[in-house]
Design an enzyme around this catalytic site. Structure first.
Site, PDB file in Angstrom:
ATOM      1  N   GLU A 327       0.983  -1.136   0.010  1.00  0.00           N
ATOM      2  CA  GLU A 327       0.033   0.080  -0.147  1.00  0.00           C
ATOM      3  C   GLU A 327       0.647   1.261  -0.002  1.00  0.00           C
ATOM      4  O   GLU A 327       1.515   1.498   0.752  1.00  0.00           O
ATOM      5  CB  GLU A 327      -0.831   0.069   1.271  1.00  0.00           C
ATOM      6  CG  GLU A 327      -2.021  -0.917   1.359  1.00  0.00           C
ATOM      7  CD  GLU A 327      -2.831  -0.741   2.520  1.00  0.00           C
ATOM      8  OE1 GLU A 327      -4.130  -1.123   2.352  1.00  0.00           O
ATOM      9  OE2 GLU A 327      -2.358  -0.214   3.468  1.00  0.00           O
ATOM     10  N   CYS A 328       0.605   2.088  -1.022  1.00  0.00           N
ATOM     11  CA  CYS A 328       1.395   3.524  -1.145  1.00  0.00           C
ATOM     12  C   CYS A 328       2.879   3.301  -0.936  1.00  0.00           C
ATOM     13  O   CYS A 328       3.357   2.847  -2.031  1.00  0.00           O
ATOM     14  CB  CYS A 328       0.678   4.253   0.025  1.00  0.00           C
ATOM     15  SG  CYS A 328       1.150   6.212  -0.238  1.00  0.00           S
TER      16      CYS A 328
END
Length: 436
Positions: A327-328
């Site tokens: 994530e990210c």
């Protein structure tokens, strides 16, 4: 029976976090059980809350969560004496289009739970106008009750007197006024506050804030305005599916942005979480059936991550047989390369072809609704996921198969689709809940 309050303000940067931490620690020092929550998508404040109260704090979010989920989360405050929900941005700030149970505004939580609002007002550069702002916020939305205000960064006794008189004339209680006091300011970073675990002196800082606030704020008066609250029985679990039975979770200063309610939901569903540190050149648990790399600040540690060949080769070996999701910041590390703020490119894991640059900064911020075009750990193709994106990195290349069709809160399609290659997947948004 616990009493509840929402700590909010007209805008960001006014002092909500500092006041929340100070009140929580001051009441805890007086023998009360204090439970904190964070309204909206924020990975950092809950850790500060936990440091102040000794109890885990979680996010509640009206855009991404339904009322049953919010009720389930806040029920953890049933045994507390006082419950504080720290708002985000300004009291009524949310998105233009309603989500699951609201727009993401702190006012949604205040109205939903019936908790009065304590406003933090910074009257710098003004005097009586501060009362007009407070009165406007009080009257803006029926169903949202104002308990009173705490003034922050007051310049002088004369300044305080002018503002107090105006607020009293408007019928608004003033619980206290804090003069400027740089010693209790919390450090900042490009994505917000520096994380609690990175501050060796966090306990001392919160203690000083509590002492300072107790000296200038009538804590008993604030408590009298808090609303008695009877938590509803939490009959439903969280709207979250764990990505696997045994999850290898990256966790260190570069990988720490994961919502506490997600980890709790995974464990509640029977999953086991083991942690490892990429910065310490560690590899995922060989017995795990999925690896999850959350966001954080990999751009600040890109050189070290690139140099940690044991971590990178171990991650690649893991992905040969089991799924890996990022994530990210975790997504960026799964990519081919990351260019830091100085323009130096660092080789990443290479499980995806993603190339990102922090040298070319551009803020990406907002809620995300993603329809998965391919499966990712814990979710099948076609699932609709709600999350939030906040980063400054720029995509230089995103050549792999798009993972999802991603919309912002207005319904507009955005370019940050996430990627899928083999058993590796990644998104720029952080997952909050799945639509069902």
């Amino acid at each position: 029976m616990p009493a509840g309050l929402v700590i909010s303000a007209p805008a960001s940067g006014v002092g909500k976090t500092t006041l929340t931490l100070a009140l929580a620690r001051a009441w805890r020092n007086h023998g009360l059980k204090v439970q904190c929550f964070k309204s909206g998508p924020d990975y950092i404040d809950p850790a500060f809350h936990a440091a102040a109260t000794g109890r885990a704090s979680v996010n509640v979010d009206s855009w991404a969560m339904d009322r049953a989920t919010i009720a389930h989360l806040v029920s953890r405050g049933a045994d507390a004496d006082i419950v504080l929900a720290e708002g985000s941005m300004g009291l009524f700030d949310g998105v233009a289009t309603r989500g699951v149970s609201g727009t993401g505004a702190s006012a949604d939580i205040a109205e939903m739970l019936g908790w009065p609002v304590v406003l933090v007002i910074d009257p710098s550069g003004q005097a009586q106008t501060a009362a007009a702002i407070a009165a406007g916020l009080r009257d803006y939305r029926p169903g949202v009750r104002l308990a009173g205000v705490v003034l922050n960064r007051v310049a002088s006794p004369r300044h305080e007197d002018l503002v107090r008189r105006a607020l009293n004339d408007a019928g608004i209680a003033v619980f206290g006024a804090l003069p400027r006091h740089a010693e209790i300011s919390l450090p900042k970073r490009h994505l917000g506050l520096v994380q609690a675990e990175e501050q060796a002196e966090i306990g001392k800082l919160i203690d000083e804030a509590a002492r300072f606030v107790a000296e200038h704020v009538d804590l008993d008066a604030v408590l009298r305005f808090a609303a008695s609250w009877s938590p509803q029985p939490a009959t439903n679990g969280l709207n979250v599916t764990p990505p696997g039975q045994r999850i290898a979770l990256a966790r260190d200063a570069a990988f720490s942005f994961v919502y506490p309610h997600m980890l709790e939901a995974w464990r509640a569903a029977g999953a086991e979480i083991t942690t490892f540190s990429p910065l310490a050149d560690e590899v995922p648990d060989a017995n795990a059936d999925v690896c999850w790399l959350p966001g954080g600040y990999p751009e600040l540690h890109a050189g070290k991550i690139a140099a940690n060949t044991r971590f990178r080769s171990g991650l690649r070996a893991f992905a040969e047989t089991r799924p890996v999701h990022g994530e990210c910041g975790g997504y960026m590390v799964l990519g081919a390369g990351l260019t830091d703020a100085d323009g130096v490119r660092h080789e990443m894991a290479g499980l995806l072809g993603l190339e990102t640059s922090f040298a070319k900064r551009r803020m990406h911020l907002g809620y995300r609704l993603a329809a998965l075009a391919a499966p990712m750990p814990g979710h099948q193709a076609g699932a609709r996921l709600r999350g939030h994106e906040f980063h400054y990195s720029t995509i230089l290349a995103q050549p792999d198969t798009p993972l999802a069709v991603v919309h912002d809160a207005t319904g507009a399609v955005i370019a940050e689709t996430g990627s899928q290659r083999g058993r590796a997947t990644g998104t720029f948004f952080h997952l909050i809940a799945e639509d069902r």
